[in-house]
Design a protein around this motif. Structure first.
Motif, PDB file in Angstrom:
ATOM      1  N   LEU A 153       0.861  -1.175   0.000  1.00  0.00           N
ATOM      2  CA  LEU A 153       0.000   0.000   0.000  1.00  0.00           C
ATOM      3  C   LEU A 153       0.897   1.224   0.000  1.00  0.00           C
ATOM      4  CD1 LEU A 153      -2.720   1.502   0.309  1.00  0.00           C
ATOM      5  CD2 LEU A 153      -2.445   1.237   2.794  1.00  0.00           C
ATOM      6  N   CYS A 155       1.438   4.975   0.371  1.00  0.00           N
ATOM      7  CA  CYS A 155       0.678   5.964   1.127  1.00  0.00           C
ATOM      8  C   CYS A 155       1.556   7.177   1.429  1.00  0.00           C
ATOM      9  CB  CYS A 155       0.197   5.321   2.426  1.00  0.00           C
ATOM     10  SG  CYS A 155      -0.801   6.395   3.439  1.00  0.00           S
ATOM     11  N   ASP A 156       0.995   8.360   1.241  1.00  0.00           N
ATOM     12  CA  ASP A 156       1.741   9.582   1.570  1.00  0.00           C
ATOM     13  C   ASP A 156       1.392  10.092   2.968  1.00  0.00           C
ATOM     14  OD1 ASP A 156      -0.784  10.589   1.241  1.00  0.00           O
ATOM     15  OD2 ASP A 156      -0.285  11.856  -0.474  1.00  0.00           O
ATOM     16  N   VAL A 160      -5.131   9.892   5.664  1.00  0.00           N
ATOM     17  CA  VAL A 160      -5.151   8.426   5.611  1.00  0.00           C
ATOM     18  C   VAL A 160      -6.519   7.869   5.996  1.00  0.00           C
ATOM     19  CG1 VAL A 160      -4.144   6.323   6.579  1.00  0.00           C
ATOM     20  CG2 VAL A 160      -2.689   8.277   6.049  1.00  0.00           C
ATOM     21  N   THR A 163      -9.082   8.449   3.166  1.00  0.00           N
ATOM     22  CA  THR A 163      -8.825   7.968   1.812  1.00  0.00           C
ATOM     23  C   THR A 163      -8.433   6.496   1.701  1.00  0.00           C
ATOM     24  OG1 THR A 163      -6.497   8.658   1.939  1.00  0.00           O
ATOM     25  CG2 THR A 163      -8.085  10.271   1.063  1.00  0.00           C
ATOM     26  N   THR A 164      -8.202   5.829   2.803  1.00  0.00           N
ATOM     27  CA  THR A 164      -7.752   4.439   2.742  1.00  0.00           C
ATOM     28  C   THR A 164      -8.946   3.483   2.781  1.00  0.00           C
ATOM     29  OG1 THR A 164      -5.723   5.057   3.883  1.00  0.00           O
ATOM     30  CG2 THR A 164      -6.245   2.710   3.798  1.00  0.00           C
ATOM     31  N   VAL A 182       3.093  -1.288   4.167  1.00  0.00           N
ATOM     32  CA  VAL A 182       2.749   0.102   3.888  1.00  0.00           C
ATOM     33  C   VAL A 182       4.027   0.814   3.487  1.00  0.00           C
ATOM     34  CG1 VAL A 182       1.769   2.229   4.806  1.00  0.00           C
ATOM     35  CG2 VAL A 182       0.856   0.013   5.541  1.00  0.00           C
ATOM     36  N   ASN A 184       5.779   4.358   2.483  1.00  0.00           N
ATOM     37  CA  ASN A 184       5.612   5.799   2.530  1.00  0.00           C
ATOM     38  C   ASN A 184       6.141   6.419   1.250  1.00  0.00           C
ATOM     39  OD1 ASN A 184       7.258   8.546   3.360  1.00  0.00           O
ATOM     40  ND2 ASN A 184       5.177   8.425   4.155  1.00  0.00           N
TER      41      ASN A 184
END
Length: 192
Positions: A153, A155-156, A160, A163-164, A182, A184
């Protein structure tokens, strides 16, 4: 029942993606929908080209049945495979089908067109990767399905919670008995 959509353009990459999807469907007990979306060709020549859309649709349906037969033989008739042909632009039609059936995933071949076609019209797969709201798996031309052991996943860490898609991610992790990683994608100096 879970349904996996296989959008195909009948290219070798798309056929490989269909085989991948059939093997995946067998592993997670899902149905398949073989989908082909076609547009009536646009002629840029001086001489108009007459296209019989009914003949084109019948030919496409025949090609889908051939793929269905091959996939059914491949999995010993253990999964349900439906076919559908649609006339229209690729992404809007794919999105409509997804909204109607709420698929478990959409699977596309990653190199289904020539470089010239991608230059002129863009890649359907790349566009779908950027805009489709359902899980999308792009399958390289030589990939085979064995099992999914790791799910990444990206993810920025921005919004979170909002939007997740937590439920969908949990479903994938549980169905495949996979581990979730996850990643980053933010700037290093901001990451804590």
């Amino acid at each position: 029942m879970k349904t996996i959509i296989i959008a195909t353009d009948f290219s070798p990459a798309a056929m490989n993606a269909a085989k991948y999807a059939a093997d995946m469907a067998l592993a997670i007990d899902a149905n398949l929908l073989l989908l082909h979306i076609y547009q009536v060709p646009i002629s840029y020549a001086e001489i108009p080209i007459v296209v019989n859309s009914e003949t084109l649709e019948q030919s496409t349906e025949k090609d889908l049945i051939e793929i269905k037969t091959e996939l059914t033989g491949r999995n010993g008739n253990k999964i349900n495979i439906a076919t559908e042909v649609r006339l229209g632009s690729f992404f809007p039609e794919l999105k409509t089908v997804c909204e109607e059936i709420k698929p478990y995933a959409v699977i596309l071949g990653s190199q289904g067109t020539t470089a010239a076609t991608r230059f002129l019209f863009g890649s359907h797969t790349v566009y779908a990767m950027k805009h489709l709201l359902w899980p999308l798996i792009t399958v390289p031309p030589t990939a085979t399905f064995s099992s999914i052991k790791k799910i990444g996943l990206a993810c920025d860490f921005d919004k979170v919670i909002d939007t997740t898609p937590v439920d969908e991610i949990n479903l994938l992790v549980n169905d495949f008995k996979a581990s979730l990683h996850v990643l980053n994608t933010g700037k290093e100096d901001v990451f804590d």
